[in-house]
Design an enzyme around this catalytic site. Sequence first.
Site, short mmCIF file in Angstrom:
data_model
loop_
_atom_site.label_atom_id
_atom_site.label_comp_id
_atom_site.label_asym_id
_atom_site.label_seq_id
_atom_site.Cartn_x
_atom_site.Cartn_y
_atom_site.Cartn_z
N HIS A 1 0.87 -1.39 0.03
CA HIS A 1 -0.03 0.00 0.08
C HIS A 1 0.85 1.27 0.00
O HIS A 1 0.34 2.46 -0.12
CB HIS A 1 -0.88 -0.08 1.36
CG HIS A 1 -2.31 0.88 1.09
ND1 HIS A 1 -2.50 1.50 -0.17
CD2 HIS A 1 -3.62 0.55 1.45
CE1 HIS A 1 -3.56 2.26 0.18
NE2 HIS A 1 -4.35 1.41 0.95
N ARG A 2 2.18 1.14 0.24
CA ARG A 2 2.94 2.25 0.14
C ARG A 2 3.12 2.72 -1.29
O ARG A 2 3.61 3.72 -1.69
CB ARG A 2 4.39 1.93 0.56
CG ARG A 2 4.17 1.78 2.30
CD ARG A 2 5.63 1.34 3.03
NE ARG A 2 5.92 0.09 2.13
CZ ARG A 2 7.22 -0.43 2.27
NH1 ARG A 2 8.30 0.15 3.22
NH2 ARG A 2 7.60 -1.53 1.57
#
Length: 439
Positions: free
Chosen positions: A412-413
């Site tokens: 999700h980064r």
Amino acid sequence: MQILTIPDIGDYGQIPVIEVLIRAGDAVVVEQPIVTLESDKATMDVPSDRAGTIREVLLKPGDLVSKGTPIARIEFGDVPVVGPVNEIAKPVAVTETGKPVAAPAPAEMPQPVSAPVAVAVAAATSEFAPVVPVAPKGTPAHAGPSVRKLARELGVSLAEVRPSGPKGRALRADVLTHAKTLLAKPAVSAPRDGGDLDLLPWPQVDFSRFGEVERQPLSRLRRISGANLHRNWVRIPHVTNFDQADITELEAFRLALNGKAKPDAARVTLLAFLARAAAAALRAFPQFNVSLDGQDVIRKHYVHVGFAADTPNGLIVPVIRDADTKGVLAIAAEMADLAAAARAGQLKPEQIQGGCFSISSLGGIGGSHFTPIINAPEVAILGVGKAATQPCWDGSAFQPRLQLPLSLSWDHRAVDGAEAGRFLAHLASLLADFRRVLL
Ligand code: CAO
């Protein structure tokens, strides 16, 4: 003054003392381990059958003992008949109310609560218990039961204790030294810098208490892959999306290809189609073809796709280079060679390096969706389950369609949920109509 002796220890005789757990002046309670013996099959603690104060220890590590060998001179005192096992450094005599006493006062000899016993590793009863092996011959345990128990009570991981005993064995003193070192470190009530997970110690379980066990070292590959997986699991904020692809036509095409293939041709597998389709999806969604490096994103202009292969020694991920430029037949042949080399332990370093994206297929084994762990420094991985025929509504009737479960774990980064949803939907559409790969 009485003498504590080695009790009946079954068929064993002339077995070595590996640790003496008492010193002159120590107060002991009934069933407190006082020496540890190691036969060629088992490690066992010998507990005291009396309570009192040790006046002289008559054994040392390395001595060979049998039934009746003197262990120590004991003076009976005001200590509980059965009580808390060894304190950290030097057991302190306690009264029945639990208060410490300065020096044990002489008292009448307490009756032993049970017959003298040799406590086998798996038996913590006061009845005679046969010696139970904890480890097969040649793989001795790394610490005696009392040392393991002490480590458990102190919350010390034996794996972190530096052993000083014979054969790399952790002694009681080693556990205490390690515990003191830990205590000397500044207490951390809550992680402030984010670098400390502040976890409880790993449970220390003497599994042999529940049945026969044996200890084996992890294979080198499993140690390496385990450490990598653990790092990736802990450090990457994973999210997993689930979807399914209608592969009815694709599977018919694959079977037709295999049916017409020459006998010596590599079998065309579903995984080869998946690798090719994933490569096309990575081209269409280049934000999945990146790696993070500090504050920077590395965008790759090549597409190398790895696939998890199950080998007798553990998991390994060979890489198909430039999968977006290769045909499915070429990918299938390359995969077969790489999988065979992986199982034989003959992969070259460059064959497992440079991957942009991985596929983990359990489709040949079973199951539907699962949550694969991202193979860092990649930012996404596809998990593939077993295709199954399902009734699908076509607007007017249910049709039998072969549906392939897909699971996409993503970092999700690096990517957001909407992009992940689109990537997976796109991949499913490629598999549903493989002609789209050419577009
Ligand atoms: N759905 C239904 N059937 C499938 C399928 C799927 N998704 N994927 C494969 N199959 C079928 C194949 O068609 C084949 O059947 P046929 O012989 O009739 O064609 C059979 O299952 C066996 O396939 P396979 O395992 O030989 O071939 P593969 O290409 O699917 O896999 C490889 C190759 C190397 C990936 C596999 O051997 C392997 O190691 N799988 C385990 C991967 C793994 O461990 N993943 C987990 C990683 S996380 O711990």
